[in-house]
Design a protein around this motif. Structure first.
Motif, short mmCIF file in Angstrom:
data_model
loop_
_atom_site.label_atom_id
_atom_site.label_comp_id
_atom_site.label_asym_id
_atom_site.label_seq_id
_atom_site.Cartn_x
_atom_site.Cartn_y
_atom_site.Cartn_z
N LYS A 136 -0.16 -12.11 10.60
CA LYS A 136 -0.84 -11.91 11.88
C LYS A 136 -2.21 -11.24 11.69
O LYS A 136 -3.20 -11.66 12.29
CB LYS A 136 0.03 -11.06 12.81
N ILE A 137 -2.25 -10.20 10.86
CA ILE A 137 -3.50 -9.45 10.62
C ILE A 137 -4.48 -10.30 9.83
O ILE A 137 -5.68 -10.30 10.09
CB ILE A 137 -3.22 -8.12 9.88
N GLY A 138 -3.96 -11.04 8.86
CA GLY A 138 -4.79 -11.86 7.98
C GLY A 138 -5.03 -11.16 6.65
O GLY A 138 -5.23 -9.96 6.61
N TYR A 139 -4.99 -11.93 5.60
CA TYR A 139 -5.17 -11.40 4.25
C TYR A 139 -6.65 -11.27 3.92
O TYR A 139 -7.45 -12.02 4.47
CB TYR A 139 -4.47 -12.32 3.24
N PRO A 140 -7.01 -10.35 3.06
CA PRO A 140 -6.18 -9.36 2.37
C PRO A 140 -5.85 -8.18 3.29
O PRO A 140 -6.59 -7.87 4.21
CB PRO A 140 -7.05 -8.92 1.20
N VAL A 141 -4.72 -7.53 3.00
CA VAL A 141 -4.31 -6.32 3.71
C VAL A 141 -3.98 -5.24 2.68
O VAL A 141 -3.72 -5.53 1.51
CB VAL A 141 -3.08 -6.55 4.62
N MET A 142 -4.00 -4.00 3.15
CA MET A 142 -3.63 -2.88 2.30
C MET A 142 -2.35 -2.27 2.85
O MET A 142 -2.28 -1.90 4.03
CB MET A 142 -4.74 -1.82 2.27
N LEU A 143 -1.33 -2.20 2.02
CA LEU A 143 -0.08 -1.53 2.35
C LEU A 143 -0.24 -0.09 1.90
O LEU A 143 -0.65 0.17 0.77
CB LEU A 143 1.08 -2.21 1.60
N LYS A 144 0.05 0.87 2.80
CA LYS A 144 -0.24 2.27 2.51
C LYS A 144 0.93 3.17 2.82
O LYS A 144 1.63 2.98 3.82
CB LYS A 144 -1.44 2.72 3.34
N MET A 183 -0.30 2.83 -2.44
CA MET A 183 -1.18 1.81 -1.85
C MET A 183 -1.10 0.54 -2.67
O MET A 183 -1.11 0.58 -3.90
CB MET A 183 -2.63 2.30 -1.84
N ARG A 184 -1.03 -0.60 -1.98
CA ARG A 184 -0.99 -1.90 -2.66
C ARG A 184 -1.84 -2.89 -1.88
O ARG A 184 -1.66 -3.06 -0.67
CB ARG A 184 0.44 -2.44 -2.75
N LEU A 185 -2.75 -3.55 -2.58
CA LEU A 185 -3.58 -4.59 -1.99
C LEU A 185 -2.80 -5.90 -2.05
O LEU A 185 -2.27 -6.28 -3.09
CB LEU A 185 -4.89 -4.72 -2.76
N ILE A 186 -2.72 -6.59 -0.92
CA ILE A 186 -1.94 -7.82 -0.81
C ILE A 186 -2.87 -8.96 -0.41
O ILE A 186 -3.55 -8.88 0.63
CB ILE A 186 -0.82 -7.67 0.23
#
Length: 185
Positions: free
Chosen positions: A32-40, A50-53
């Motif tokens: 929904k947000i759109g890539y890339p996203v940061m998981l924190k 933190m992981r960049l997806i």
């Protein structure tokens, strides 16, 4: 803090307002947000948790790893998502306020030189921030500090408001993080 900034009308990076409950929810929200996203990590700092997806195929491993690292580093495994801002200028404003409504800023610092999401160099003043941009953002930071101060009943305290400026800054800028408070100093 993120919710308080949204309620105060501060533009923030698209992301979740609540902590993620499952890998499936993470995949759905990433799409929904759109890539890339940061998981924190919700309780994170220093680049930990933190992981960049970049794609749906990366979500499960990133989710599992970030939760595990967050639990071992902070004693809390909750995580959330934000849209990843590419090539930002990471600028922080330190704000001080008191119970009488007096608010001052301690200038800005540029924290864009990072390794593994950990600041390496902090420089002040930022060479990126023009006098006009500084004036606009200082006014904005002080206004939003007061809004948060009233909202969470801080009498005296210090906070940091962090912006990630991209695409030339100015009106394209967003407030990435919000307000961190150390009340009753």
């Amino acid at each position: 803090a993120r919710i308080k900034m949204i309620e105060a009308g501060v533009p923030v990076v698209p992301g979740t307002q609540d902590n993620l409950k499952s890998v499936e929810e993470a995949i759905e929200l990433c799409n929904k947000i759109g890539y890339p996203v940061m998981l924190k990590a919700s309780m994170g700092g220093g680049g930990k948790g933190m992981r960049l997806i970049h794609s749906a195929e990366e979500v499960e491993e990133a989710y599992t790893t970030a939760k595990s690292e967050s639990l071992s580093s902070f004693g809390d495994d909750t995580v959330y998502l934000e849209k990843f801002v590419e090539e930002p200028h990471h600028i922080e404003f330190q704000i001080l306020g008191d119970k009488h409504g007096n608010v001052i800023h301690l200038c800005e610092r540029e924290c864009s030189v990072q390794r593994r999401n950990q600041k390496i160099v902090e420089e002040t003043p930022s060479v990126f921030v023009t006098p006009e941009l500084r004036k606009d953002y200082v006014e904005c930071c002080c206004e939003h500090y007061l809004a948060c101060q009233a909202e969470i009943d801080i009498l005296d305290g210090a906070g940091g408001i962090i912006g990630d400026y991209h695409n030339g800054g100015g009106n394209d800028s967003v407030w990435k993080y919000v307000y961190q408070c150390m009340a009753q100093l």
